[in-house]
Design a protein around this motif. Structure first.
Motif, mmCIF file in Angstrom:
data_model
loop_
_atom_site.group_PDB
_atom_site.id
_atom_site.type_symbol
_atom_site.label_atom_id
_atom_site.label_comp_id
_atom_site.label_asym_id
_atom_site.label_seq_id
_atom_site.Cartn_x
_atom_site.Cartn_y
_atom_site.Cartn_z
ATOM 1 N N ASP A 277 15.028 3.147 -1.121
ATOM 2 C CA ASP A 277 16.013 3.865 -1.942
ATOM 3 C C ASP A 277 16.775 4.903 -1.138
ATOM 4 O O ASP A 277 17.918 5.245 -1.483
ATOM 5 N N ALA A 278 16.134 5.416 -0.075
ATOM 6 C CA ALA A 278 16.783 6.421 0.777
ATOM 7 C C ALA A 278 17.694 5.776 1.816
ATOM 8 O O ALA A 278 18.283 6.479 2.634
ATOM 9 N N GLY A 279 17.797 4.441 1.806
ATOM 10 C CA GLY A 279 18.717 3.765 2.711
ATOM 11 C C GLY A 279 18.065 3.202 3.956
ATOM 12 O O GLY A 279 18.771 2.748 4.865
ATOM 13 N N VAL A 280 16.759 3.217 4.050
ATOM 14 C CA VAL A 280 16.062 2.678 5.207
ATOM 15 C C VAL A 280 15.395 1.362 4.797
ATOM 16 O O VAL A 280 14.710 1.296 3.774
ATOM 17 N N VAL A 281 15.582 0.347 5.606
ATOM 18 C CA VAL A 281 14.926 -0.933 5.337
ATOM 19 C C VAL A 281 13.445 -0.782 5.690
ATOM 20 O O VAL A 281 13.093 -0.580 6.857
ATOM 21 N N ALA A 282 12.601 -0.835 4.698
ATOM 22 C CA ALA A 282 11.162 -0.614 4.916
ATOM 23 C C ALA A 282 10.411 -1.903 4.656
ATOM 24 O O ALA A 282 10.492 -2.477 3.561
ATOM 25 N N GLU A 283 9.669 -2.360 5.681
ATOM 26 C CA GLU A 283 8.873 -3.571 5.572
ATOM 27 C C GLU A 283 7.393 -3.192 5.573
ATOM 28 O O GLU A 283 6.952 -2.424 6.434
ATOM 29 N N LEU A 284 6.655 -3.746 4.642
ATOM 30 C CA LEU A 284 5.219 -3.468 4.553
ATOM 31 C C LEU A 284 4.447 -4.760 4.745
ATOM 32 O O LEU A 284 4.703 -5.763 4.060
ATOM 33 N N ARG A 285 3.488 -4.704 5.668
ATOM 34 C CA ARG A 285 2.587 -5.834 5.872
ATOM 35 C C ARG A 285 1.163 -5.336 5.692
ATOM 36 O O ARG A 285 0.683 -4.527 6.487
ATOM 37 N N MET A 286 0.533 -5.800 4.651
ATOM 38 C CA MET A 286 -0.818 -5.352 4.312
ATOM 39 C C MET A 286 -1.806 -6.473 4.618
ATOM 40 O O MET A 286 -1.819 -7.510 3.944
ATOM 41 N N ASP A 287 -2.611 -6.280 5.657
ATOM 42 C CA ASP A 287 -3.640 -7.251 6.019
ATOM 43 C C ASP A 287 -5.026 -6.612 5.907
ATOM 44 O O ASP A 287 -5.909 -6.857 6.736
ATOM 45 N N ALA A 288 -5.207 -5.790 4.907
ATOM 46 C CA ALA A 288 -6.492 -5.121 4.698
ATOM 47 C C ALA A 288 -6.815 -5.113 3.218
ATOM 48 O O ALA A 288 -5.922 -4.889 2.386
ATOM 49 N N ASP A 289 -8.080 -5.353 2.920
ATOM 50 C CA ASP A 289 -8.543 -5.329 1.536
ATOM 51 C C ASP A 289 -8.950 -3.898 1.180
ATOM 52 O O ASP A 289 -9.886 -3.355 1.775
ATOM 53 N N PRO A 290 -8.251 -3.263 0.226
ATOM 54 C CA PRO A 290 -8.606 -1.881 -0.137
ATOM 55 C C PRO A 290 -10.063 -1.717 -0.568
ATOM 56 O O PRO A 290 -10.637 -0.631 -0.417
ATOM 57 N N GLU A 291 -10.675 -2.792 -1.064
ATOM 58 C CA GLU A 291 -12.062 -2.698 -1.503
ATOM 59 C C GLU A 291 -13.028 -2.524 -0.327
ATOM 60 O O GLU A 291 -14.160 -2.083 -0.511
ATOM 61 N N ARG A 292 -12.605 -2.879 0.886
ATOM 62 C CA ARG A 292 -13.457 -2.745 2.075
ATOM 63 C C ARG A 292 -13.296 -1.382 2.744
ATOM 64 O O ARG A 292 -13.888 -1.134 3.790
ATOM 65 N N VAL A 293 -12.489 -0.531 2.133
ATOM 66 C CA VAL A 293 -12.175 0.765 2.737
ATOM 67 C C VAL A 293 -12.645 1.881 1.816
ATOM 68 O O VAL A 293 -12.400 1.831 0.601
ATOM 69 N N ASP A 294 -13.332 2.875 2.378
ATOM 70 C CA ASP A 294 -13.760 4.031 1.584
ATOM 71 C C ASP A 294 -12.551 4.776 1.030
ATOM 72 O O ASP A 294 -11.461 4.764 1.626
ATOM 73 N N GLY A 295 -12.765 5.445 -0.108
ATOM 74 C CA GLY A 295 -11.664 6.152 -0.754
ATOM 75 C C GLY A 295 -11.009 7.204 0.113
ATOM 76 O O GLY A 295 -9.782 7.335 0.139
ATOM 77 N N ALA A 296 -11.824 7.975 0.851
ATOM 78 C CA ALA A 296 -11.264 9.027 1.705
ATOM 79 C C ALA A 296 -10.416 8.427 2.821
ATOM 80 O O ALA A 296 -9.366 8.970 3.202
ATOM 81 N N VAL A 297 -10.850 7.277 3.366
ATOM 82 C CA VAL A 297 -10.092 6.606 4.423
ATOM 83 C C VAL A 297 -8.787 6.057 3.856
ATOM 84 O O VAL A 297 -7.718 6.158 4.470
ATOM 85 N N SER A 298 -8.862 5.454 2.670
ATOM 86 C CA SER A 298 -7.668 4.931 2.018
ATOM 87 C C SER A 298 -6.650 6.039 1.762
ATOM 88 O O SER A 298 -5.443 5.866 2.002
#
Length: 390
Positions: A277-298
């Motif tokens: 929305d701010a005019g920057v082309v933002a690409e996100l690639r998520m190759d991690a399962d949030p369930e395998r990550v502790d809340g504080a790390v997330s």
């Protein structure tokens, strides 16, 4: 104005105690002299002067215990040199022996005790008393009395030292607790400062950007101005929502998954949408399962991406930014790379963003690097253990 001496542990002034002991010593020796058990007929006034002298020495037992001890020993020898009625050796010396041991002069007390008992035994044998009698009665009695005085005095010394050490230990414990409490407060302050910087800084950057767009569009492109104002409203609402969530997390350390959802890996698409929305082309690639990550790390990964995107929007002059999150073994790797002008100075003009990201990652046992990309632009890369050790 002279300072008063401290009271003893039971609240009695030491000077009163010493005065009572001095009077008791003088009276006890005087009574034995008056009794003249061996009928020497030498209970003369000079003998009573020695009794008074032994009492006076008791008054100085705290200030100069070793001097009092050896003056007492010499006084006993002088007393018997004049042939006055026997008073024993333990009675006049008991206070001096006790005081020396109680003041940690154990060696001096032991030497004085050996000298007194040995000389007394030798003198009694020289007077014609049977050696067996002296050795089995008078000598053992004197040794027992001398040893008891020394042992009692040294035990008092040890108790006092133990009490003093315990007091020092208690003081150190209190100081340690105060320092720990201060460290906890400072740590909490730093955590709040990082959270406020991340939440408010990101939202305000977006608001300022769209505010400039709206200002330029008013009077020329009303539709563009309206879209910018709407995005300002959306950014403000998002910032307020994030701020409320952060405050709620701060007030409720044990918050569950529902509360953490707004600040974690699952919320990264929202951050990229704000960047677009701010005019920057933002690409996100998520190759991690949030369930395998502790809340504080997330949450830390979310804050790293948030701060990095904020710097891209504010300073990088970038057209495109790529966000990649993946698992690298037991670690979560987060990378934010843009095609802007690079340089740490340009990306972190306020001096707090990169430092805050580094602190946040380091506290979780991870590492963070922020440097120019090999093909231009700027790259922020963080590696954090996915599971925290307990």
């Amino acid at each position: 104005m002279p300072r008063a001496k401290p009271a003893s542990p039971d609240g009695v002034d030491p000077r009163v105690v010493d005065a009572v002991l001095a009077v008791a010593m003088a009276l006890a020796v005087a009574v034995v002299i008056a009794a003249d058990l061996e009928r020497t007929g030498r209970a003369v006034p000079a003998a009573y002067l020695f009794a008074a002298g032994f009492g006076v020495l008791v008054l100085a037992r705290r200030r100069a215990p070793r001097v009092v001890l050896w003056l007492t020993v010499l006084g006993i020898f002088a007393y018997y040199t004049f042939g006055f009625p026997p008073i024993g050796i333990a009675l006049p010396a008991i206070a001096a022996l006790y005081s020396a041991a109680e003041r940690s002069h154990l060696r001096s007390a032991a030497i004085a005790g050996v000298v007194l008992t040995a000389v007394a035994a030798y003198a009694r044998i020289e007077e014609g008393l049977p050696t067996a009698y002296v050795a089995s009665y008078e000598f053992l009695t004197n040794v027992a009395l001398v040893a008891a005085a020394i042992a009692f005095g040294y035990s008092v010394h040890l108790r006092r030292e133990a009490r003093s050490q315990q007091e020092r230990l208690n003081a150190l414990t209190v100081l340690e607790q105060e320092l720990a409490a201060e460290n906890r407060v400072n740590t909490e302050r730093m955590r709040i400062a990082r959270d406020m910087h991340d939440v408010v800084g990101h939202g305000m950057s977006v608001i300022v950007l769209h505010g400039n767009v709206a200002a330029e569009a008013i009077g020329h492109d009303e539709a563009a101005a309206a879209r910018a104002v709407q995005r300002i409203r959306d950014a403000a609402a998002t910032t307020m929502r994030d701020l409320r969530a952060t405050v709620k997390l701060l007030r409720t350390p044990g918050a569950g998954a529902d509360e953490r959802e707004a600040v974690g890996l699952s919320a990264l698409p929202n951050l990229c949408r704000v960047a677009r929305d701010a005019g920057v082309v933002a690409e996100l690639r998520m190759d991690a399962d949030p369930e395998r990550v502790d809340g504080a790390v997330s949450a830390a990964a979310y804050r790293v991406v948030q701060e990095a995107l904020t710097n891209v929007i504010r300073h990088a002059d970038a057209a495109c930014v790529r966000v990649r999150v993946r698992m690298a073994g037991d670690e979560l790797e987060v990378e934010v790379a843009d095609d802007g002008r690079g340089s740490v100075a340009a990306q972190d003009r306020d001096g707090h963003g990169i430092a805050g990201m580094t602190e946040r990652v380091t506290l979780l046992g991870g590492t963070l690097s922020a440097r120019n990309g090999t093909a231009g632009g700027f790259v922020v890369r963080a590696r954090i253990p996915a599971r925290l050790r307990t």
